[in-house]
Design a protein around this motif. Structure first.
Motif, PDB file in Angstrom:
ATOM      1  N   THR A  45     -29.411  44.594 -65.777  1.00  0.00           N
ATOM      2  CA  THR A  45     -28.937  44.590 -64.388  1.00  0.00           C
ATOM      3  C   THR A  45     -28.470  45.984 -63.987  1.00  0.00           C
ATOM      4  OG1 THR A  45     -28.138  42.322 -64.674  1.00  0.00           O
ATOM      5  CG2 THR A  45     -27.312  43.516 -62.758  1.00  0.00           C
ATOM      6  N   ALA A  65     -18.681  49.526 -71.874  1.00  0.00           N
ATOM      7  CA  ALA A  65     -17.509  49.412 -72.737  1.00  0.00           C
ATOM      8  C   ALA A  65     -17.883  49.672 -74.198  1.00  0.00           C
ATOM      9  CB  ALA A  65     -16.907  48.015 -72.591  1.00  0.00           C
ATOM     10  N   PHE A  70     -25.354  47.160 -75.320  1.00  0.00           N
ATOM     11  CA  PHE A  70     -24.688  46.362 -76.360  1.00  0.00           C
ATOM     12  C   PHE A  70     -24.769  44.858 -76.073  1.00  0.00           C
ATOM     13  CE2 PHE A  70     -20.867  44.028 -77.568  1.00  0.00           C
ATOM     14  CZ  PHE A  70     -20.828  44.252 -78.935  1.00  0.00           C
ATOM     15  N   CYS A  72     -26.308  41.304 -73.830  1.00  0.00           N
ATOM     16  CA  CYS A  72     -27.449  40.393 -74.028  1.00  0.00           C
ATOM     17  C   CYS A  72     -28.800  41.090 -73.936  1.00  0.00           C
ATOM     18  CB  CYS A  72     -27.432  39.311 -72.958  1.00  0.00           C
ATOM     19  SG  CYS A  72     -26.047  38.207 -73.090  1.00  0.00           S
ATOM     20  N   ARG A  75     -30.273  41.626 -77.122  1.00  0.00           N
ATOM     21  CA  ARG A  75     -30.021  40.554 -78.081  1.00  0.00           C
ATOM     22  C   ARG A  75     -30.872  39.322 -77.815  1.00  0.00           C
ATOM     23  NH1 ARG A  75     -24.776  40.950 -80.432  1.00  0.00           N
ATOM     24  NH2 ARG A  75     -23.954  42.978 -79.886  1.00  0.00           N
ATOM     25  N   GLY A  77     -33.923  36.473 -76.687  1.00  0.00           N
ATOM     26  CA  GLY A  77     -35.121  35.984 -77.361  1.00  0.00           C
ATOM     27  C   GLY A  77     -36.407  36.587 -76.819  1.00  0.00           C
ATOM     28  N   GLN A  79     -37.913  35.868 -74.023  1.00  0.00           N
ATOM     29  CA  GLN A  79     -38.735  34.860 -73.340  1.00  0.00           C
ATOM     30  C   GLN A  79     -38.513  35.011 -71.837  1.00  0.00           C
ATOM     31  OE1 GLN A  79     -38.472  30.864 -74.688  1.00  0.00           O
ATOM     32  NE2 GLN A  79     -38.532  31.390 -76.838  1.00  0.00           N
ATOM     33  N   PRO A 214     -14.876  51.637 -71.281  1.00  0.00           N
ATOM     34  CA  PRO A 214     -14.655  50.434 -70.473  1.00  0.00           C
ATOM     35  C   PRO A 214     -13.966  50.757 -69.148  1.00  0.00           C
ATOM     36  CG  PRO A 214     -13.156  50.483 -72.366  1.00  0.00           C
ATOM     37  CD  PRO A 214     -14.100  51.656 -72.518  1.00  0.00           C
ATOM     38  N   ALA A 242     -22.074  44.928 -63.211  1.00  0.00           N
ATOM     39  CA  ALA A 242     -23.234  44.356 -63.900  1.00  0.00           C
ATOM     40  C   ALA A 242     -22.817  43.933 -65.311  1.00  0.00           C
ATOM     41  CB  ALA A 242     -24.360  45.388 -63.945  1.00  0.00           C
ATOM     42  N   LEU A 250     -11.568  42.968 -65.185  1.00  0.00           N
ATOM     43  CA  LEU A 250     -11.766  44.027 -64.207  1.00  0.00           C
ATOM     44  C   LEU A 250     -11.745  43.514 -62.767  1.00  0.00           C
ATOM     45  CD1 LEU A 250     -12.527  47.037 -63.940  1.00  0.00           C
ATOM     46  CD2 LEU A 250     -14.929  46.322 -64.004  1.00  0.00           C
ATOM     47  N   SER A 263     -24.696  32.432 -77.130  1.00  0.00           N
ATOM     48  CA  SER A 263     -26.066  32.032 -77.440  1.00  0.00           C
ATOM     49  C   SER A 263     -26.406  32.693 -78.768  1.00  0.00           C
ATOM     50  CB  SER A 263     -27.017  32.483 -76.327  1.00  0.00           C
ATOM     51  OG  SER A 263     -28.282  31.867 -76.501  1.00  0.00           O
ATOM     52  N   TYR A 295     -34.750  27.494 -78.358  1.00  0.00           N
ATOM     53  CA  TYR A 295     -35.865  28.317 -77.905  1.00  0.00           C
ATOM     54  C   TYR A 295     -36.316  29.171 -79.086  1.00  0.00           C
ATOM     55  CZ  TYR A 295     -31.878  31.479 -77.453  1.00  0.00           C
ATOM     56  OH  TYR A 295     -30.729  32.188 -77.712  1.00  0.00           O
ATOM     57  N   TYR A 371     -26.871  34.571 -64.859  1.00  0.00           N
ATOM     58  CA  TYR A 371     -28.282  34.179 -65.027  1.00  0.00           C
ATOM     59  C   TYR A 371     -28.440  32.896 -65.852  1.00  0.00           C
ATOM     60  CZ  TYR A 371     -28.500  38.992 -63.488  1.00  0.00           C
ATOM     61  OH  TYR A 371     -28.312  40.154 -62.784  1.00  0.00           O
ATOM     62  N   GLY A 373     -28.300  32.124 -68.903  1.00  0.00           N
ATOM     63  CA  GLY A 373     -29.103  32.210 -70.134  1.00  0.00           C
ATOM     64  C   GLY A 373     -30.549  32.582 -69.900  1.00  0.00           C
ATOM     65  N   SER A 374     -30.951  32.833 -68.655  1.00  0.00           N
ATOM     66  CA  SER A 374     -32.355  33.168 -68.361  1.00  0.00           C
ATOM     67  C   SER A 374     -32.448  34.446 -67.536  1.00  0.00           C
ATOM     68  CB  SER A 374     -33.023  32.030 -67.591  1.00  0.00           C
ATOM     69  OG  SER A 374     -32.972  30.846 -68.319  1.00  0.00           O
ATOM     70  N   ALA A 376     -33.711  37.504 -68.782  1.00  0.00           N
ATOM     71  CA  ALA A 376     -34.566  38.556 -69.356  1.00  0.00           C
ATOM     72  C   ALA A 376     -35.424  39.210 -68.274  1.00  0.00           C
ATOM     73  CB  ALA A 376     -35.432  37.995 -70.480  1.00  0.00           C
TER      74      ALA A 376
HETATM   75  C1  FAD Z   1     -28.871  35.332 -78.039  1.00  0.00           C
HETATM   76  C2  FAD Z   1     -29.385  35.415 -76.621  1.00  0.00           C
HETATM   77  C3  FAD Z   1     -30.680  35.006 -76.338  1.00  0.00           C
HETATM   78  C4  FAD Z   1     -31.164  35.080 -75.020  1.00  0.00           C
HETATM   79  N1  FAD Z   1     -32.474  34.754 -74.811  1.00  0.00           N
HETATM   80  C5  FAD Z   1     -32.994  34.866 -73.571  1.00  0.00           C
HETATM   81  C6  FAD Z   1     -34.372  34.635 -73.347  1.00  0.00           C
HETATM   82  O1  FAD Z   1     -35.155  34.409 -74.277  1.00  0.00           O
HETATM   83  N2  FAD Z   1     -34.822  34.699 -72.056  1.00  0.00           N
HETATM   84  C7  FAD Z   1     -34.003  35.008 -71.016  1.00  0.00           C
HETATM   85  O2  FAD Z   1     -34.450  35.020 -69.850  1.00  0.00           O
HETATM   86  N3  FAD Z   1     -32.696  35.307 -71.214  1.00  0.00           N
HETATM   87  C8  FAD Z   1     -32.170  35.255 -72.459  1.00  0.00           C
HETATM   88  N4  FAD Z   1     -30.860  35.591 -72.673  1.00  0.00           N
HETATM   89  C9  FAD Z   1     -30.047  36.030 -71.535  1.00  0.00           C
HETATM   90  C10 FAD Z   1     -30.373  37.474 -71.084  1.00  0.00           C
HETATM   91  O3  FAD Z   1     -30.429  38.319 -72.195  1.00  0.00           O
HETATM   92  C11 FAD Z   1     -29.296  37.939 -70.103  1.00  0.00           C
HETATM   93  O4  FAD Z   1     -29.280  37.065 -68.988  1.00  0.00           O
HETATM   94  C12 FAD Z   1     -29.520  39.367 -69.576  1.00  0.00           C
HETATM   95  O5  FAD Z   1     -29.777  40.264 -70.615  1.00  0.00           O
HETATM   96  C13 FAD Z   1     -28.297  39.808 -68.772  1.00  0.00           C
HETATM   97  O6  FAD Z   1     -28.379  41.203 -68.563  1.00  0.00           O
HETATM   98  P1  FAD Z   1     -27.145  41.979 -67.924  1.00  0.00           P
HETATM   99  O7  FAD Z   1     -27.548  43.379 -67.814  1.00  0.00           O
HETATM  100  O8  FAD Z   1     -26.721  41.299 -66.679  1.00  0.00           O
HETATM  101  O9  FAD Z   1     -25.956  41.775 -68.968  1.00  0.00           O
HETATM  102  P2  FAD Z   1     -25.747  42.380 -70.429  1.00  0.00           P
HETATM  103  O10 FAD Z   1     -27.017  42.880 -71.022  1.00  0.00           O
HETATM  104  O11 FAD Z   1     -24.992  41.358 -71.217  1.00  0.00           O
HETATM  105  O12 FAD Z   1     -24.841  43.667 -70.163  1.00  0.00           O
HETATM  106  C14 FAD Z   1     -23.512  43.600 -69.742  1.00  0.00           C
HETATM  107  C15 FAD Z   1     -22.827  44.866 -70.224  1.00  0.00           C
HETATM  108  O13 FAD Z   1     -21.588  45.025 -69.532  1.00  0.00           O
HETATM  109  C16 FAD Z   1     -20.736  45.748 -70.395  1.00  0.00           C
HETATM  110  N5  FAD Z   1     -19.355  45.619 -69.890  1.00  0.00           N
HETATM  111  C17 FAD Z   1     -18.613  44.505 -69.739  1.00  0.00           C
HETATM  112  N6  FAD Z   1     -17.408  44.807 -69.218  1.00  0.00           N
HETATM  113  C18 FAD Z   1     -17.385  46.146 -69.022  1.00  0.00           C
HETATM  114  C19 FAD Z   1     -16.418  47.066 -68.511  1.00  0.00           C
HETATM  115  N7  FAD Z   1     -15.199  46.654 -68.078  1.00  0.00           N
HETATM  116  N8  FAD Z   1     -16.712  48.382 -68.467  1.00  0.00           N
HETATM  117  C20 FAD Z   1     -17.937  48.823 -68.874  1.00  0.00           C
HETATM  118  N9  FAD Z   1     -18.885  47.982 -69.380  1.00  0.00           N
HETATM  119  C21 FAD Z   1     -18.621  46.674 -69.440  1.00  0.00           C
HETATM  120  C22 FAD Z   1     -20.984  45.095 -71.739  1.00  0.00           C
HETATM  121  O14 FAD Z   1     -20.547  45.900 -72.824  1.00  0.00           O
HETATM  122  C23 FAD Z   1     -22.495  44.868 -71.701  1.00  0.00           C
HETATM  123  O15 FAD Z   1     -23.195  45.924 -72.366  1.00  0.00           O
HETATM  124  C24 FAD Z   1     -30.336  35.528 -73.976  1.00  0.00           C
HETATM  125  C25 FAD Z   1     -29.033  35.949 -74.274  1.00  0.00           C
HETATM  126  C26 FAD Z   1     -28.566  35.902 -75.583  1.00  0.00           C
HETATM  127  C27 FAD Z   1     -27.168  36.357 -75.889  1.00  0.00           C
END
Ligand code: FAD
Length: 433
Positions: A45, A65, A70, A72, A75, A77, A79, A214, A242, A250, A263, A295, A371, A373-374, A376
């Motif tokens: 995001t 942070a 670091f 999801c 991390r 799957g 998919q 952070p 994001a 925050l 997950s 999954y 999201y 859990g979905s 990606a």
């Molecule tokens: C084990 C697992 C399996 C999954 N499998 C799937 C799949 O197969 N298909 C699918 O569609 N989705 C899957 N997902 C979900 C998908 O990965 C997430 O929906 C997506 O990656 C979210 O992205 P994001 O950038 O919003 O959040 P994230 O990638 O989680 O990033 C959020 C970031 O914010 C940072 N942060 C938080 N607070 C602060 C702060 N105060 N200051 C600075 N930084 C901060 C964190 O350190 C983190 O790095 C899975 C998730 C997991 C955990």
């Protein structure tokens, strides 16, 4: 704790994906006193939003942070589906037919976006239109899937076909399911390579990414915002939040609206190619109809099974989350009962009370998250749209802009209700629902 024999001798408690793509060592970057845009969170995001704003000529700073990516986004799957969980009928009851149509369409847009983005940017990340086999865990679910396929709303049809139980072995080497549906356009990706490709492009576009920083507070002033981080502040005209499943104190308004849920995934040791081609003959991504979902898929080299599920709500020790996943894996595929686990890891996804992702603005702060859990595909798609909104561009508009982001009384960010809800859903899954 003694090491159960299901673990390989060199068990890793970090994502399998990090073997290929370790967390990046970024060039040291001093924190500037001022930026046009501060993005908080460096997953899909945050990076997608930053890519837009940096390429749009805005001085952009991304804070995380922890290490970059670091959360999801490195991390998961890998998919990629159409993401939107509520179906058209449920959305139409809540929003009316026209708005429901646009919301479902956003799911289709997000799936198409990933393929187009990866191609356009030339990101080498094992992206493949693999097709998803969504398996029915009982006969009633199979019938429900067939009814759903036969009554797809006009204009929202997806390419899919039913696979009856007698043909199931052509998709999956197990008798544990009652057939399923094959979504032909769902895709697989190496999630950490996708993330690294985005990170490289954000840096090339001139943004600064600062890990281990952070954000601890956001204040408003006459010209914009002041973001506190590492004992200093950055003045910013715009801020994008994001943080998804890692959303902390925050911004209490957001924290009251997302529900962090663990997950969990394991990776097996390499299996003989003959076994893999029997268990996963078409190399699909796989999920099933249980509410407490499982999954799984093959690793990109086709040698291992990556098997994930919601086996707990908030367990943080991947040694404890691995045994129930291993038990389910060998229940589905008894022939590989002796397979050992080489990796076990977890991350926090963000659910919402209406099972929808949310993106927009609150008190002048932009956000995209929830999201369920979905994310990606959807996270990068909505991050892109939010970045475009920051730039004031019309294409940033989404069907989520006017959707109320609900909380519940007595919810402040600690999901006390999760354990009983998951136990209830697990009971329903087992008792034929
Ligand atoms: C084990 C697992 C399996 C999954 N499998 C799937 C799949 O197969 N298909 C699918 O569609 N989705 C899957 N997902 C979900 C998908 O990965 C997430 O929906 C997506 O990656 C979210 O992205 P994001 O950038 O919003 O959040 P994230 O990638 O989680 O990033 C959020 C970031 O914010 C940072 N942060 C938080 N607070 C602060 C702060 N105060 N200051 C600075 N930084 C901060 C964190 O350190 C983190 O790095 C899975 C998730 C997991 C955990």
């Amino acid at each position: 704790m003694t090491t159960p024999t299901m673990f390989s001798d060199d068990l890793k408690l970090t994502p399998y994906w990090w073997d290929d793509v370790p967390r990046p060592a970024l060039p040291p970057a001093p924190m500037p006193a001022k930026a046009d845009v501060v993005v908080i969170g460096s997953g899909y995001t945050g990076l997608a939003a930053a890519l837009q704003t940096a390429r749009g000529g805005r001085h952009t700073v991304v804070l995380d942070a922890q290490d970059a990516g670091f959360g999801c986004s490195t991390r998961n799957g890998g998919q990629i589906s159409t993401s939107v969980k509520p179906d058209y009928a449920a959305l139409a009851r809540r929003f009316g037919r026209e708005h429901a149509f646009r919301i479902v369409k956003e799911g289709h847009n997000s799936l198409a976006w990933v393929g187009a983005f990866v191609k356009q940017e030339g990101i080498d990340c094992d992206f493949r239109i693999a097709g998803r086999f969504h398996a029915a865990h009982n006969p009633a679910r199979y019938e429900a899937l067939a009814r759903m396929l036969a009554s797809q709303p006009k204009g929202l049809e997806v390419a899919a076909h039913m696979v009856p139980r007698e043909d199931q072995s052509s998709e999956l080497g197990t008798d544990a399911y009652y057939g399923g549906i094959l979504y032909e356009h769902h895709a697989s990706v190496h999630p950490a390579l996708l993330h690294q490709g985005m990170l490289d492009r954000v840096l090339q576009a001139g943004a600064t990414v600062i890990p281990h920083c952070p954000a601890t507070g956001i204040d408003r002033d006459a010209t914009g915002f002041r973001v506190a981080c590492a004992g200093r502040t950055i003045a910013a005209r715009n801020v994008v939040i994001a943080t998804n499943g890692y959303t902390g104190r925050l911004m209490p308004w957001l924290r009251r609206r997302v529900i962090p849920i663990g997950s969990y995934i394991i990776a097996t040791e390499p299996l003989p190619l003959g076994v893999m081609s029997r268990l996963m003959p078409r190399d699909r991504i796989v999920s099933d109809t249980r509410k407490v979902v499982y999954y799984y898929r093959a690793s990109p080299d086709g040698r291992r099974i990556l098997f994930g599920g919601r086996v707990s709500c908030n367990e943080t020790d991947p040694r404890r989350s691995a045994p129930p996943l291993h038990a389910e894996l060998v229940r589905l595929f008894p022939d590989i009962r002796n397979v050992r686990i080489s990796h076990s890891w977890a991350g926090f996804v963000a659910y919402t009370f209406d099972q929808m992702m949310h993106a927009g603005q609150r008190d002048g702060l932009f956000y995209a998250m929830g999201y369920c859990g979905s994310g990606a595909g959807m996270a990068g798609y909505l991050g892109t749209r939010i970045g475009q909104q920051v730039l004031g561009r019309a294409e940033g508009k989404t069907a989520f802009d006017d959707v109320p982001f609900e909380s519940r009384p007595y919810y402040w960010g600690n999901p006390w209700f999760l354990a009983p809800s998951v136990a209830w859903y697990r009971w329903r899954d087992r008792s034929g629902h």
